[in-house]
Design a protein around this motif. Structure first.
Motif, PDB file in Angstrom:
ATOM      1  N   GLU A 217       0.808  -1.023  -0.153  1.00  0.00           N
ATOM      2  CA  GLU A 217       0.114   0.112  -0.098  1.00  0.00           C
ATOM      3  C   GLU A 217       0.453   1.351   0.010  1.00  0.00           C
ATOM      4  OE1 GLU A 217      -2.430  -0.557   3.265  1.00  0.00           O
ATOM      5  OE2 GLU A 217      -3.703  -2.040   2.676  1.00  0.00           O
TER       6      GLU A 217
ATOM      7  N   ALA B  92       2.430   1.571  -3.402  1.00  0.00           N
ATOM      8  CA  ALA B  92       1.477   2.162  -4.305  1.00  0.00           C
ATOM      9  C   ALA B  92       1.396   3.567  -4.416  1.00  0.00           C
ATOM     10  CB  ALA B  92       0.457   1.194  -4.065  1.00  0.00           C
TER      11      ALA B  92
ATOM     12  N   THR C 159       1.958   6.243  -7.402  1.00  0.00           N
ATOM     13  CA  THR C 159       0.973   6.892  -7.993  1.00  0.00           C
ATOM     14  C   THR C 159       1.168   8.244  -7.797  1.00  0.00           C
ATOM     15  OG1 THR C 159      -0.702   5.273  -7.241  1.00  0.00           O
ATOM     16  CG2 THR C 159      -1.397   7.505  -7.520  1.00  0.00           C
TER      17      THR C 159
ATOM     18  N   GLU D 111      -0.752   5.998 -11.923  1.00  0.00           N
ATOM     19  CA  GLU D 111      -1.717   5.257 -11.020  1.00  0.00           C
ATOM     20  C   GLU D 111      -1.401   3.733 -10.848  1.00  0.00           C
ATOM     21  OE1 GLU D 111      -4.780   5.503  -8.764  1.00  0.00           O
ATOM     22  OE2 GLU D 111      -4.027   7.314  -9.938  1.00  0.00           O
TER      23      GLU D 111
ATOM     24  N   GLY E 136      -2.123   0.474  -7.741  1.00  0.00           N
ATOM     25  CA  GLY E 136      -2.614  -0.211  -6.401  1.00  0.00           C
ATOM     26  C   GLY E 136      -2.000  -1.154  -5.782  1.00  0.00           C
TER      27      GLY E 136
END
Length: 429
Positions: free
Chosen positions: A90, A93, A97, A102, A104
């Motif tokens: 997380e 990511a 981003t 972008e 996830g």
């Protein structure tokens, strides 16, 4: 007394089977060997791409490990999933981003350094005899990785800004390669950065011709000046075919051995299976400590301080090269990263000069081993990150003396007749 029982004759032992051909066909890393030669106290080394240890946030990392054990020692010391700790994925990511791509958590696989990510992608994509394209020169460990896989490694012509798209298109059409490996930002060994318009052209070629792209980005956050250039993976045509490799080694600490792979779903799933066969998963405690650090510390502020220090060190190196290198030498001015790429005048051989340099307690890496095909013996890589500006000045004085005695005749200045493997061997002699 009973007589002794004679021992039975022991038959001569048969030798064990030989090593796999790939294990003996690929040489060791001259960079690693040079680092071993220069480990003695007093040596000023421009050889390894080593982050400055005094800039590590040792206190912050110690606090992160302490908190990790305090919060859940049982989890930290247990097996974990191959994909990586969810909180670390997380955090990665979010950072990817924020840098314009972008991403996830499920797009990522945590690896044991970005070098493992490269090994996983190679094992997943490349079979013996497959063609893999590389920049020329390129990252030495990538050449080792592709060599162990039995790939046909083919150089793509480059200029001072990197890959030439027209040459790439012609080679892709002719050779039908599986992948292009590139370090487009602050490249190792040259420090150059591929411009945005060329990245877009590479992406278009990959989409049109059918080509995997392996984008290695260990240095991208170490920009000192100039505008950010979007990742190759962010360009139209590249999104469904780019494996993006990242690392915490250059911005946090290399001893953590933490990297990550962002890849299309099918390729990522195959890499997960390959990783399961390699090490099951990356160290749980290191992942959780890194996640805690990213949650509680200001990594961006730390990186800003590192950038400032490295910019000063780059400037110190560049300011002294005119006096340190022989007249007629050339070198570049990287906008970030860790390396300056230089070329000595005709009549010099960087490997010969290295022998003289080590005798004077200074070191660099000859450029020949980084080449595919005919190497250029006059090139050398200089890392500016490990030493202070003052130490860099002393090292350049030593280097100037070494180059006055390290001149060696080169028949035609091109390295004709010497293969990359010979150049790698000669660098260690």
């Amino acid at each position: 007394m009973p007589s002794a029982i004679p021992s039975p004759a022991v038959p001569a032992a048969a030798p064990p089977p030989g090593f796999a051909a790939r294990a003996t066909a690929v040489g060791g890393s001259p960079v690693r060997e040079i680092l071993a030669l220069t480990a003695r106290p007093g040596v000023i080394s421009f050889a390894g791409g080593l982050p400055a240890p005094e800039l590590f946030d040792a206190r912050g990392l110690r606090a992160a490990y302490d908190a990790t054990f305090a919060e859940s020692a049982a989890r930290a010391l247990q097996y974990s999933t191959t994909e990586g700790a969810p909180e670390l994925r997380e955090a990665v990511a979010a950072r990817v981003t924020a840098r314009g791509l972008e991403t996830g958590p499920d797009d990522l696989l945590v690896t044991t350094g970005s070098q493992q990510a490269l090994a996983l992608i190679t094992a997943t994509l490349v079979e013996p005899g497959d063609a893999v394209l590389v920049e020329n020169p390129t990252y030495l460990a990538a050449l080792q990785c592709f060599g162990l896989a039995g790939a046909r490694v083919i150089p793509v012509p480059c200029d001072d800004e990197g890959i030439l798209p027209d040459a790439l298109e012609e080679i892709v059409a002719r050779e039908r390669p599986k992948a292009l490996y590139t370090v487009p930002t602050f490249q190792n060994p040259t420090g150059r950065t591929l411009p945005g318009e060329r990245r877009a052209a590479v992406a278009r070629i990959a989409a049109r011709r059918g080509l995997w792209l392996v984008e290695d980005d260990p240095y991208g956050e170490l920009r000192f000046e100039g505008a950010e250039v979007p990742w190759l993976a962010a360009h139209p045509g590249a999104q469904d075919r780019t494996a993006l490799l990242g690392s915490f080694s250059k911005v946090m600490a290399p001893g953590l051995r933490l990297g990550w792979l962002r890849a299309p779903a099918a390729l990522r799933r195959a890499a997960v299976v390959t990783k399961q066969a390699a090490d099951l998963h990356t160290s749980t405690v290191d992942q959780l400590a890194a996640a805690h650090y990213l949650r509680t510390a200001d990594l961006d502020a730390h990186i800003a301080a590192v950038r400032t220090a490295y910019r000063d060190r780059r400037d110190a190196l560049l300011a002294g090269l005119d006096a340190a290198l022989p007249e007629g030498s050339t070198w570049n001015r990287p906008e970030g990263g860790m390396f300056v790429w230089a070329r000595l005048p005709r009549g010099y051989d960087a490997t010969e000069a290295l022998r003289a340099a080590i005798a004077r307690d200074v070191a660099f890496v000859p450029g020949a081993p980084f080449h595919t095909g005919v190497p250029d013996p006059r090139t050398l890589r200089l890392s500016f990150t490990t030493h202070t500006p003052q130490e860099i000045g002393v090292g350049l004085e030593r280097l100037a003396g070494a180059l006055r005695t390290g001149r060696a005749g080169v028949r035609d200045g091109s390295g004709a007749g010497r293969t990359p493997s010979q150049a790698r061997t000669e660098a260690l002699a």
